[in-house]
Design a protein around this motif. Structure first.
Motif, PDB file in Angstrom:
ATOM      1  N   PRO A  55       0.846  -1.202   0.000  1.00  0.00           N
ATOM      2  CA  PRO A  55       0.000   0.000   0.000  1.00  0.00           C
ATOM      3  C   PRO A  55       0.883   1.256   0.000  1.00  0.00           C
ATOM      4  CG  PRO A  55      -0.669  -1.548   1.716  1.00  0.00           C
ATOM      5  CD  PRO A  55       0.642  -2.028   1.215  1.00  0.00           C
ATOM      6  N   ARG A  56       0.684   2.111  -0.979  1.00  0.00           N
ATOM      7  CA  ARG A  56       1.554   3.281  -1.093  1.00  0.00           C
ATOM      8  C   ARG A  56       1.424   4.195   0.129  1.00  0.00           C
ATOM      9  NH1 ARG A  56       3.730   3.999  -6.141  1.00  0.00           N
ATOM     10  NH2 ARG A  56       4.026   6.235  -5.824  1.00  0.00           N
ATOM     11  N   GLY A  57       0.247   4.165   0.810  1.00  0.00           N
ATOM     12  CA  GLY A  57       0.065   4.991   1.993  1.00  0.00           C
ATOM     13  C   GLY A  57       0.895   4.549   3.174  1.00  0.00           C
ATOM     14  N   ARG A  58       1.534   3.375   3.091  1.00  0.00           N
ATOM     15  CA  ARG A  58       2.360   2.888   4.200  1.00  0.00           C
ATOM     16  C   ARG A  58       3.852   2.938   3.881  1.00  0.00           C
ATOM     17  NH1 ARG A  58       0.451  -2.915   5.953  1.00  0.00           N
ATOM     18  NH2 ARG A  58       2.111  -2.524   7.479  1.00  0.00           N
ATOM     19  N   VAL A  59       4.197   3.232   2.621  1.00  0.00           N
ATOM     20  CA  VAL A  59       5.613   3.227   2.233  1.00  0.00           C
ATOM     21  C   VAL A  59       6.285   4.483   2.776  1.00  0.00           C
ATOM     22  CG1 VAL A  59       7.234   3.252   0.311  1.00  0.00           C
ATOM     23  CG2 VAL A  59       5.165   1.848   0.181  1.00  0.00           C
ATOM     24  N   ALA A  60       7.246   4.300   3.670  1.00  0.00           N
ATOM     25  CA  ALA A  60       7.930   5.424   4.313  1.00  0.00           C
ATOM     26  C   ALA A  60       9.268   5.730   3.667  1.00  0.00           C
ATOM     27  CB  ALA A  60       8.133   5.123   5.797  1.00  0.00           C
ATOM     28  N   GLY A  61       9.715   4.886   2.741  1.00  0.00           N
ATOM     29  CA  GLY A  61      10.988   5.149   2.073  1.00  0.00           C
ATOM     30  C   GLY A  61      11.466   3.918   1.330  1.00  0.00           C
ATOM     31  N   GLN A  96      31.584   2.988   1.457  1.00  0.00           N
ATOM     32  CA  GLN A  96      32.990   3.052   1.843  1.00  0.00           C
ATOM     33  C   GLN A  96      33.177   3.934   3.071  1.00  0.00           C
ATOM     34  OE1 GLN A  96      35.461   4.626  -1.259  1.00  0.00           O
ATOM     35  NE2 GLN A  96      37.382   4.319  -0.152  1.00  0.00           N
ATOM     36  N   ASP A  97      32.294   4.934   3.240  1.00  0.00           N
ATOM     37  CA  ASP A  97      32.369   5.847   4.387  1.00  0.00           C
ATOM     38  C   ASP A  97      31.625   5.316   5.599  1.00  0.00           C
ATOM     39  OD1 ASP A  97      33.760   7.573   2.698  1.00  0.00           O
ATOM     40  OD2 ASP A  97      31.912   8.534   2.017  1.00  0.00           O
ATOM     41  N   GLY A  98      31.054   4.119   5.509  1.00  0.00           N
ATOM     42  CA  GLY A  98      30.319   3.534   6.618  1.00  0.00           C
ATOM     43  C   GLY A  98      28.821   3.539   6.372  1.00  0.00           C
ATOM     44  N   ALA A  99      28.122   2.617   7.044  1.00  0.00           N
ATOM     45  CA  ALA A  99      26.670   2.534   6.907  1.00  0.00           C
ATOM     46  C   ALA A  99      26.019   3.729   7.608  1.00  0.00           C
ATOM     47  CB  ALA A  99      26.158   1.231   7.506  1.00  0.00           C
ATOM     48  N   PRO A 100      24.997   4.337   7.002  1.00  0.00           N
ATOM     49  CA  PRO A 100      24.393   5.542   7.580  1.00  0.00           C
ATOM     50  C   PRO A 100      23.389   5.216   8.689  1.00  0.00           C
ATOM     51  CG  PRO A 100      23.292   4.994   5.546  1.00  0.00           C
ATOM     52  CD  PRO A 100      24.387   3.985   5.699  1.00  0.00           C
ATOM     53  N   ASP A 101      23.150   6.226   9.541  1.00  0.00           N
ATOM     54  CA  ASP A 101      22.043   6.144  10.492  1.00  0.00           C
ATOM     55  C   ASP A 101      20.736   6.393   9.742  1.00  0.00           C
ATOM     56  OD1 ASP A 101      23.881   5.805  12.537  1.00  0.00           O
ATOM     57  OD2 ASP A 101      24.038   7.965  12.911  1.00  0.00           O
ATOM     58  N   ILE A 102      19.637   5.912  10.324  1.00  0.00           N
ATOM     59  CA  ILE A 102      18.320   6.121   9.723  1.00  0.00           C
ATOM     60  C   ILE A 102      17.453   6.861  10.730  1.00  0.00           C
ATOM     61  CG2 ILE A 102      16.281   5.027   8.731  1.00  0.00           C
ATOM     62  CD1 ILE A 102      17.982   2.726   7.848  1.00  0.00           C
ATOM     63  N   ARG A 103      16.880   7.981  10.284  1.00  0.00           N
ATOM     64  CA  ARG A 103      16.059   8.823  11.149  1.00  0.00           C
ATOM     65  C   ARG A 103      14.673   8.995  10.546  1.00  0.00           C
ATOM     66  NH1 ARG A 103      20.347  13.871  11.726  1.00  0.00           N
ATOM     67  NH2 ARG A 103      22.182  12.623  12.360  1.00  0.00           N
ATOM     68  N   ALA A 104      13.753   9.424  11.394  1.00  0.00           N
ATOM     69  CA  ALA A 104      12.405   9.769  10.940  1.00  0.00           C
ATOM     70  C   ALA A 104      12.336  11.273  10.717  1.00  0.00           C
ATOM     71  CB  ALA A 104      11.367   9.339  11.967  1.00  0.00           C
ATOM     72  N   VAL A 105      11.870  11.688   9.541  1.00  0.00           N
ATOM     73  CA  VAL A 105      11.742  13.110   9.215  1.00  0.00           C
ATOM     74  C   VAL A 105      10.317  13.372   8.744  1.00  0.00           C
ATOM     75  CG1 VAL A 105      14.183  13.348   8.625  1.00  0.00           C
ATOM     76  CG2 VAL A 105      12.536  12.742   6.844  1.00  0.00           C
ATOM     77  N   ARG A 106       9.896  14.625   8.859  1.00  0.00           N
ATOM     78  CA  ARG A 106       8.566  14.982   8.414  1.00  0.00           C
ATOM     79  C   ARG A 106       8.492  15.032   6.894  1.00  0.00           C
ATOM     80  NH1 ARG A 106       6.990  20.281  11.646  1.00  0.00           N
ATOM     81  NH2 ARG A 106       9.187  20.727  11.203  1.00  0.00           N
ATOM     82  N   GLU A 107       7.289  14.825   6.394  1.00  0.00           N
ATOM     83  CA  GLU A 107       7.081  14.795   4.949  1.00  0.00           C
ATOM     84  C   GLU A 107       7.424  16.152   4.345  1.00  0.00           C
ATOM     85  OE1 GLU A 107       3.603  13.522   1.748  1.00  0.00           O
ATOM     86  OE2 GLU A 107       3.257  13.399   3.918  1.00  0.00           O
ATOM     87  N   TRP A 131      23.677  10.131   7.439  1.00  0.00           N
ATOM     88  CA  TRP A 131      22.325   9.694   7.821  1.00  0.00           C
ATOM     89  C   TRP A 131      21.374   9.810   6.639  1.00  0.00           C
ATOM     90  CZ3 TRP A 131      17.988  12.860   7.628  1.00  0.00           C
ATOM     91  CH2 TRP A 131      18.232  14.224   7.441  1.00  0.00           C
ATOM     92  N   ILE A 132      20.341   9.014   6.692  1.00  0.00           N
ATOM     93  CA  ILE A 132      19.241   9.092   5.734  1.00  0.00           C
ATOM     94  C   ILE A 132      17.939   9.052   6.525  1.00  0.00           C
ATOM     95  CG2 ILE A 132      20.468   8.037   3.797  1.00  0.00           C
ATOM     96  CD1 ILE A 132      19.161   5.389   4.476  1.00  0.00           C
ATOM     97  N   GLY A 133      16.865   9.573   5.926  1.00  0.00           N
ATOM     98  CA  GLY A 133      15.607   9.673   6.654  1.00  0.00           C
ATOM     99  C   GLY A 133      14.464   8.951   5.950  1.00  0.00           C
ATOM    100  N   ILE A 134      13.527   8.506   6.759  1.00  0.00           N
ATOM    101  CA  ILE A 134      12.280   7.965   6.249  1.00  0.00           C
ATOM    102  C   ILE A 134      11.142   8.821   6.777  1.00  0.00           C
ATOM    103  CG2 ILE A 134      13.181   5.612   6.099  1.00  0.00           C
ATOM    104  CD1 ILE A 134      11.617   4.969   8.655  1.00  0.00           C
ATOM    105  N   THR A 135      10.022   8.826   6.062  1.00  0.00           N
ATOM    106  CA  THR A 135       8.881   9.671   6.429  1.00  0.00           C
ATOM    107  C   THR A 135       7.770   8.809   6.999  1.00  0.00           C
ATOM    108  OG1 THR A 135       9.401  11.204   4.638  1.00  0.00           O
ATOM    109  CG2 THR A 135       7.193  11.318   5.573  1.00  0.00           C
ATOM    110  N   PRO A 136       7.501   8.869   8.333  1.00  0.00           N
ATOM    111  CA  PRO A 136       6.369   8.105   8.886  1.00  0.00           C
ATOM    112  C   PRO A 136       5.072   8.532   8.220  1.00  0.00           C
ATOM    113  CG  PRO A 136       7.813   8.919  10.633  1.00  0.00           C
ATOM    114  CD  PRO A 136       8.260   9.583   9.376  1.00  0.00           C
ATOM    115  N   ARG A 137       4.249   7.567   7.845  1.00  0.00           N
ATOM    116  CA  ARG A 137       3.039   7.858   7.078  1.00  0.00           C
ATOM    117  C   ARG A 137       1.787   7.945   7.944  1.00  0.00           C
ATOM    118  NH1 ARG A 137       3.818   7.331   1.739  1.00  0.00           N
ATOM    119  NH2 ARG A 137       2.111   8.813   1.729  1.00  0.00           N
TER     120      ARG A 137
END
Length: 693
Positions: free
Chosen positions: A135-141, A623-634, A643-649
C-alpha cells in the motif's frame, strides 16, 4: 479513538442556505431599527438552523499500521566484483538493525539478479514491482543498495516517500575495457569489413597503467595475432573473412594490475560470411529437353550470375549459309577458359562433347582450375560414352568415374545408396517423394566410380547415378543421366529435382552447411545446439567442450537421422567455447560480445541522481560507513552527512465507528425558546420607553 463532527441535515442544504439568508436580512433590519434584542433573536435563529443541520459526533476506534521501508539489493554480475558483495550484505544488516530500532517500521527486501538475456540491471523495474505489492500509503521510504549501474532508468516510478542509494565500490576503483563497434551480422567474402575498436579506461586510472596495450586477434580459435594499440583512441580495423559460414573473431587485451575486472578485456564477434554473387558458367553441348532445367535452377537464384552458352551450330555442320548472315553469337572460348576462368565459382558441362570448339589446352586449364579450388559438374548424356566424350579429354584426370560407353535404356526409379542416406547432398530426399514414390527416368550412362569417389545415388541395374569427389582443392560431380527434367515436369509424380540440384550446386560451391564431415554449434542465449554431420559408417565419438575458464566437458551426440547427430547443452556462462571431435574443431560465442553488466563497472550515483533528488533522498557511499536512519517529516530534506531519513506515514485501519447526535431535538427547541423569550423581555419590559411626542 478520534472524534469528528458531521452533519445530516433535515432539509436540503439549498433550503437551509435560503433560511439562513432570510434570518440574516431580518436580523440586519432589527439592528438597523435599533431593537435592543436583535442579538438574542439572532442567536435563537442560529440555534434553529443548527437543529435543522442535525450535527452529530462521529467517533472512530483506529489501529495504527506500521510503516514499510523497501530495500532493493542489487545482486547483478557487476555487484560481484571486488568486495561489493561484502559491502552489500553489511549495509543490509545495518539497515535491518536501524529500522528495528524505529517503532512501527517494517523492512521489505527485494533481491535483484541479472535480467534474462542481456538485459543488464533492471533496478527501477524491481523497485516498481516492490511498490506495487505494498500500500503506497504505508511506504515510508526506499533504499537501493547498488553500484549505480542501472539499465532501465526511464522506468523510475514516482515515489511516495524518500528514495536513497547506498553506493558500493571504492573511490579508487578503475577499469580498462575493450569496445567493438559496427560489427555486422553478415559480411561478403573477399571484401574487407570495417570494425571500430576502442580501448577505454574508466575510474581513477593510475599513472602506471600505460597508454599502449597488446591486442590479440584470433579467428575461429586459431593462432592469435599480436598488435600494439593506443588507449583512448578509436581505431578502424579492416577484416576480411577467411571462409563462408560463421566466422568467430576474438579480440583480447591483457589484464592490467589493479583493474576492477578482466571480464570486459575480451570481445567475441560472430560474422556470417556470404558470397556476394556466384558466377556460374553453363556450357550446353546441344539443345535438349533437360537444358532448361539447369538454366531455370540457376536463374531462379538472384545471387547467381549465370553465363550460359548452347552450341547450336557445331563446326562440322555444313549448310551453305554465309557466316555473316548468321545471328548466332561466337563462343568466346579464350576469354572464358583462359583469361577469366578463375572468376567462375562453378562450371557445368551439360551434354558437352569434343567437337574442336574447346582446344585440349583449354580443358587442361579447367583441370588445373579444379585442382586449385574450382568446381566442375558434368551432366552426362549418350555422348559421354562416345569417342568425343569429355572422359577422353584431359578432364579424365579429375573425373571420379570410368565409363563403359554403354547406354542403358529403359525405365528405372533413382534411389539413394547407403552413403547417400548419410550424405548432406541427398540426405532426407526420400521424405520429399510424392505419393507413390519418385517418377521414373529412362536413360542412364553406365559408369563405375573410381576409388575414393562417393556414390550417393544409383539407377538402372543398381549402377552409379550421381558420383561426387574431391580433387585437389576443388570438387567434381558427375550425373550419369540427362533426364532429371522428368522430375521437374511431374512425370509419374515427379521428384525433388530442384532440391537435389540446388544441394548439389551448393555442395560444389563449398557451402558449410553441406559439408560431409562438419562439427557446428549454434548458441541461443546460453543453450548450445551442437550438430555433427558424418558420412562414416561408424558413429563419431564424444565431443569435447572447452569452456572459457579451461574446464572440459565430454558430450555424447545421439543420432537424429542417418549421418546427422545432435544434442543440446546448457553453457554454464558466457564466453568463447571450443569444441573438438577427432580432427574437427569449432568455436562458438555464448552471450553478447560485450555484456551490459561489464560495459561500465565503476560505481557511481550520477545515473540515479535525478530520481533520488526528485524524491528528496540522498546518495551515500558505503565506503564511508553505513548511515544512520532517522524519521523526518514529509517534505523535509531526508538525507545528510552520515544519515538518511524515512517519512512516517501515520497509516491506520478503522476498527469501529459510533455516531451520536450532538444535542437532542428538545434541547435545541428549549434553547431557541429561551433566547426568543429573553429577546422579548429585553425589548419589552426592560427596554427604554420612548418619550411621548
Amino acid at each position: 479513538m478520534t472524534g469528528t463532527l458531521i452533519t445530516d441535515p433535515l432539509l436540503p442544504w439549498p433550503v437551509l442556505a435560503g433560511l439562513a439568508l432570510l434570518a440574516a436580512l431580518l436580523l440586519g433590519f432589527a439592528a438597523w431599527r435599533g431593537l435592543s434584542g436583535w442579538l438574542l433573536r439572532g442567536a435563537a435563529g442560529l440555534v434553529l438552523l443548527a437543529a435543522l443541520a442535525n450535527p452529530s459526533l462521529q467517533q472512530e476506534d483506529r489501529a495504527a499500521l506500521s510503516d514499510i521501508v523497501i530495500a532493493v539489493v542489487d545482486d547483478s554480475a557487476s555487484q560481484k566484483l571486488s568486495d561489493r558483495p561484502t559491502q552489500s550484505e553489511t549495509a543490509l544488516a545495518a539497515v535491518r538493525s536501524e529500522l528495528a530500532a524505529l517503532p512501527g517500521t517494517e523492512l521489505r527486501v527485494v533481491r535483484l539478479a541479472d535480467a534474462p538475456g542481456d538485459g543488464g540491471t533492471q533496478l527501477m523495474t524491481a523497485l516498481s514491482g516492490a511498490l506495487a505489492e505494498e500500500p503506497r500509503g504505508r511506504v515510508a521510504g526506499a533504499i537501493l543498495i547498488t553500484d549505480g549501474q542501472a539499465h532501465d532508468l526511464p522506468l523510475a516510478p514516482p515515489m511516495p516517500a524518500p528514495l536513497h542509494v547506498l553506493l558500493t565500490g571504492q573511490k579508487a576503483d578503475w577499469d580498462r575495457r575493450l569496445i567493438i563497434r559496427n560489427a555486422p551480422a553478415f559480411a561478403i567474402l573477399g571484401e574487407p569489413v570495417i570494425l571500430t575498436l576502442r580501448i577505454e579506461d574508466q575510474g581513477a586510472v593510475p599513472a602506471e597503467a600505460g597508454y599502449e596495450v597488446d591486442l590479440t586477434i584470433a579467428i575461429d580459435g586459431g593462432e592469435p595475432v599480436l598488435f600494439s594499440v593506443p588507449v583512448g583512441e578509436d581505431m578502424e580495423l579492416p577484416v576480411t573473412l577467411p571462409h563462408g559460414g560463421m566466422n568467430v573473431l576474438q579480440f583480447q587485451i591483457p589484464e592490467s594490475p589493479g583493474e576492477l575486472t578482466a571480464r570486459n578485456n575480451a570481445a567475441v564477434v560472430s560474422i556470417n560470411g556470404v558470397r556476394d554473387r556466384l558466377r556460374v558458367l553453363l556450357v550446353s553441348g546441344e539443345p535438349h529437353a533437360g537444358e532448361r532445367v539447369w538454366r531455370n535452377l540457376l536463374k531462379s537464384d538472384a545471387s547467381v550470375d549465370l553465363v550460359h552458352f548452347t552450341i547450336l551450330r557445331p563446326p562440322e555442320k555444313q549448310d551453305g549459309i554465309p557466316v555473316d548472315e548468321l545471328s548466332l553469337i561466337a563462343f568466346p572460348t579464350r576469354e572464358l577458359f583462359v583469361e577469366k576462368i578463375n572468376e567462375f565459382d562453378l562450371i557445368i558441362f551439360d551434354r558437352y562433347r569434343l567437337r574442336g570448339i574447346l582446344p585440349l589446352s583449354y580443358l587442361e586449364n579447367v583441370r588445373d582450375y579444379v585442382r586449385q579450388g574450382g568446381t566442375v559438374l558434368v551432366s552426362a548424356g549418350p555422348e559421354f560414352g562416345a569417342v568425343d566424350s569429355l572422359w577422353r579429354s584431359p578432364l579424365a584426370e579429375i573425373l571420379p568415374v570410368l565409363t563403359t560407353s554403354r547406354v542403358i535404356e529403359g525405365g528405372f526409379v533413382p534411389a539413394l545408396t547407403d552413403l547417400g542416406r548419410r550424405h548432406p547432398v541427398t540426405q532426407g530426399l526420400e521424405a520429399l517423394a510424392p505419393e507413390g514414390g519418385w517418377g521414373r527416368w529412362f536413360r542412364q550412362i553406365e559408369i563405375s566410380a573410381k576409388p575414393g569417389a562417393q556414390v550417393v545415388m544409383q539407377g538402372a541395374q543398381d549402377q552409379p547415378l550421381l558420383v561426387l569427389a574431391r580433387e585437389g582443392e576443388g570438387r567434381v560431380a558427375v550425373l550419369a543421366s540427362d533426364q532429371a527434367w522428368l522430375w521437374g515436369r511431374g512425370y509419374e509424380g515427379g521428384g525433388p529435382q530442384l532440391e537435389l540440384l540446388r544441394r548439389l550446386a551448393h555442395w560444389m560451391l563449398k557451402e558449410p552447411e553441406l559439408e560431409e564431415e562438419a562439427l557446428t554449434a549454434l548458441a541461443k542465449d546460453q543453450l548450445l545446439t551442437i550438430t555433427r554431420r558424418s558420412v562414416a559408417e561408424t558413429p563419431p565419438g564424444e565431443v569435447t567442450i572447452t569452456a572459457p575458464d579451461g574446464s572440459e566437458v565430454k558430450l555424447a551426440l545421439p543420432q537424429v537421422e542417418p549421418g546427422h547427430f545432435a544434442a543440446d547443452w546448457l553453457a554454464p556462462g558466457v564466453g568463447l567455447y571450443r569444441l573438438a571431435q577427432g580432427d574437427l574443431t569449432a568455436v562458438v560465442a555464448v552471450g553478447p560480445s560485450a555484456p551490459k553488466e561489464f560495459e561500465e563497472t565503476i560505481a557511481t550515483g550520477d545515473k540515479l541522481a535525478p530520481a533520488v533528488t526528485a524524491a528528496n533522498g540522498g546518495i551515500l557511499r558505503l565506503q564511508d560507513g553505513a548511515p544512520d536512519i532517522r524519521a523526518v517529516r514529509e517534505g523535509r530534506v531526508a538525507a545528510g552527512r552520515g544519515w538518511i531519513g524515512i517519512t512516517p506515514r501515520g497509516a491506520y485501519v478503522t476498527q469501529d465507528i459510533r455516531v451520536a447526535a450532538l444535542l437532542p431535538g428538545w434541547a435545541y427547541l428549549l434553547l431557541a425558546v429561551a433566547l426568543a423569550l429573553a429577546a422579548w423581555l429585553r425589548e419589552g419590559r426592560f427596554g427604554k420607553r420612548r418619550p411621548n411626542s
